[in-house]
Scaffold this motif. Sequence first.
Motif, short mmCIF file in Angstrom:
data_model
loop_
_atom_site.label_atom_id
_atom_site.label_comp_id
_atom_site.label_asym_id
_atom_site.label_seq_id
_atom_site.Cartn_x
_atom_site.Cartn_y
_atom_site.Cartn_z
N SER A 72 47.04 52.24 45.71
CA SER A 72 45.71 52.79 45.49
C SER A 72 45.55 53.31 44.07
CB SER A 72 45.45 53.91 46.49
OG SER A 72 44.23 54.54 46.22
N GLU A 73 46.54 54.04 43.58
CA GLU A 73 46.47 54.57 42.22
C GLU A 73 46.47 53.44 41.19
OE1 GLU A 73 49.68 57.32 41.89
OE2 GLU A 73 48.63 58.88 43.02
N SER A 74 47.26 52.41 41.44
CA SER A 74 47.32 51.27 40.52
C SER A 74 45.98 50.55 40.46
CB SER A 74 48.42 50.32 40.97
OG SER A 74 48.40 49.15 40.22
N LEU A 75 45.38 50.30 41.62
CA LEU A 75 44.10 49.61 41.65
C LEU A 75 42.97 50.47 41.09
CD1 LEU A 75 44.43 47.78 45.06
CD2 LEU A 75 44.57 46.78 42.78
N ASN A 76 43.00 51.77 41.34
CA ASN A 76 42.00 52.67 40.76
C ASN A 76 42.10 52.68 39.24
OD1 ASN A 76 40.73 53.44 43.10
ND2 ASN A 76 42.07 55.20 43.43
N ALA A 77 43.33 52.66 38.72
CA ALA A 77 43.51 52.61 37.27
C ALA A 77 42.96 51.30 36.70
CB ALA A 77 44.98 52.77 36.92
N LEU A 78 43.17 50.20 37.42
CA LEU A 78 42.64 48.91 36.97
C LEU A 78 41.11 48.93 36.96
CD1 LEU A 78 43.11 45.87 36.29
CD2 LEU A 78 42.91 45.48 38.75
N PHE A 104 38.96 40.77 40.52
CA PHE A 104 39.20 39.83 41.61
C PHE A 104 40.26 38.80 41.22
CE2 PHE A 104 34.53 40.64 42.86
CZ PHE A 104 34.90 41.83 43.46
N ARG A 105 40.25 38.36 39.96
CA ARG A 105 41.30 37.43 39.51
C ARG A 105 42.66 38.10 39.58
NH1 ARG A 105 39.70 36.65 34.36
NH2 ARG A 105 37.47 36.57 34.67
N TYR A 106 42.73 39.36 39.22
CA TYR A 106 43.98 40.10 39.29
C TYR A 106 44.47 40.21 40.74
CZ TYR A 106 47.21 44.03 39.13
OH TYR A 106 48.30 44.83 39.28
N LEU A 107 43.57 40.51 41.65
CA LEU A 107 43.94 40.64 43.06
C LEU A 107 44.42 39.32 43.66
CD1 LEU A 107 41.13 42.99 44.39
CD2 LEU A 107 43.52 43.56 43.99
N GLN A 108 43.87 38.20 43.17
CA GLN A 108 44.26 36.91 43.72
C GLN A 108 45.69 36.53 43.36
OE1 GLN A 108 41.13 34.46 42.16
NE2 GLN A 108 40.07 34.38 44.13
N VAL A 109 46.20 37.02 42.25
CA VAL A 109 47.54 36.63 41.81
C VAL A 109 48.60 37.69 42.08
CG1 VAL A 109 46.66 35.05 40.06
CG2 VAL A 109 47.12 37.43 39.45
N SER A 128 36.71 39.36 49.25
CA SER A 128 37.99 39.19 49.92
C SER A 128 38.68 37.94 49.38
CB SER A 128 37.77 39.04 51.42
OG SER A 128 39.01 38.81 52.06
N THR A 129 40.02 37.92 49.45
CA THR A 129 40.76 36.72 49.05
C THR A 129 40.59 35.61 50.08
OG1 THR A 129 42.76 37.62 50.07
CG2 THR A 129 42.51 37.91 47.69
N ASP A 130 40.13 35.96 51.27
CA ASP A 130 39.85 34.95 52.29
C ASP A 130 38.44 34.43 52.06
OD1 ASP A 130 39.62 33.37 54.52
OD2 ASP A 130 39.76 35.02 55.97
N PRO A 131 38.30 33.14 51.67
CA PRO A 131 36.98 32.63 51.34
C PRO A 131 36.00 32.63 52.51
CG PRO A 131 38.68 30.96 50.96
CD PRO A 131 39.35 32.18 51.47
#
Length: 147
Positions: A72-78, A104-109, A128-131
Amino acid sequence: MNTSAAFGFNKPVLENVAQKLGLPESSHHVRLVRRFVILSFIAIVATNATLGFFLSDYLTRQMSLQDAIEASESLNALVHAEGAAPAFGEGFHAAERPEMTAIFRYLQVLPDVYLATVYRADGTMIWSTDPTLNTLTEEKTFIWPQH
């Protein structure tokens, strides 16, 4: 079957223990020592099994909680680094903003992530990563659990 033979105790060894403890040589004292040894073994095994169960359960919960906090902290910082924080309070089509596409590109990888879903503060799904879940025409709302 003789219980002393089943546990590997023989009478001369137990009598020797009784002599070292200063007990008189009698079958009563030998049985008493044998019971003490067996009950001590059972108590130690039961205590270790109980403590092992509760300790592993506690550590699993704490490690999962710590992992969730770190993520959560990592994604909030992003989100704050990309300047995308205001997009989470806007309308449903905020997912089309350029700073959101970088997130979203970061979350996909991300490694070892099978499903990542982004929600707004009100519980509405943004992406979501699920299309199959990414339909911009229909709002999907997650009901947050009340504590």
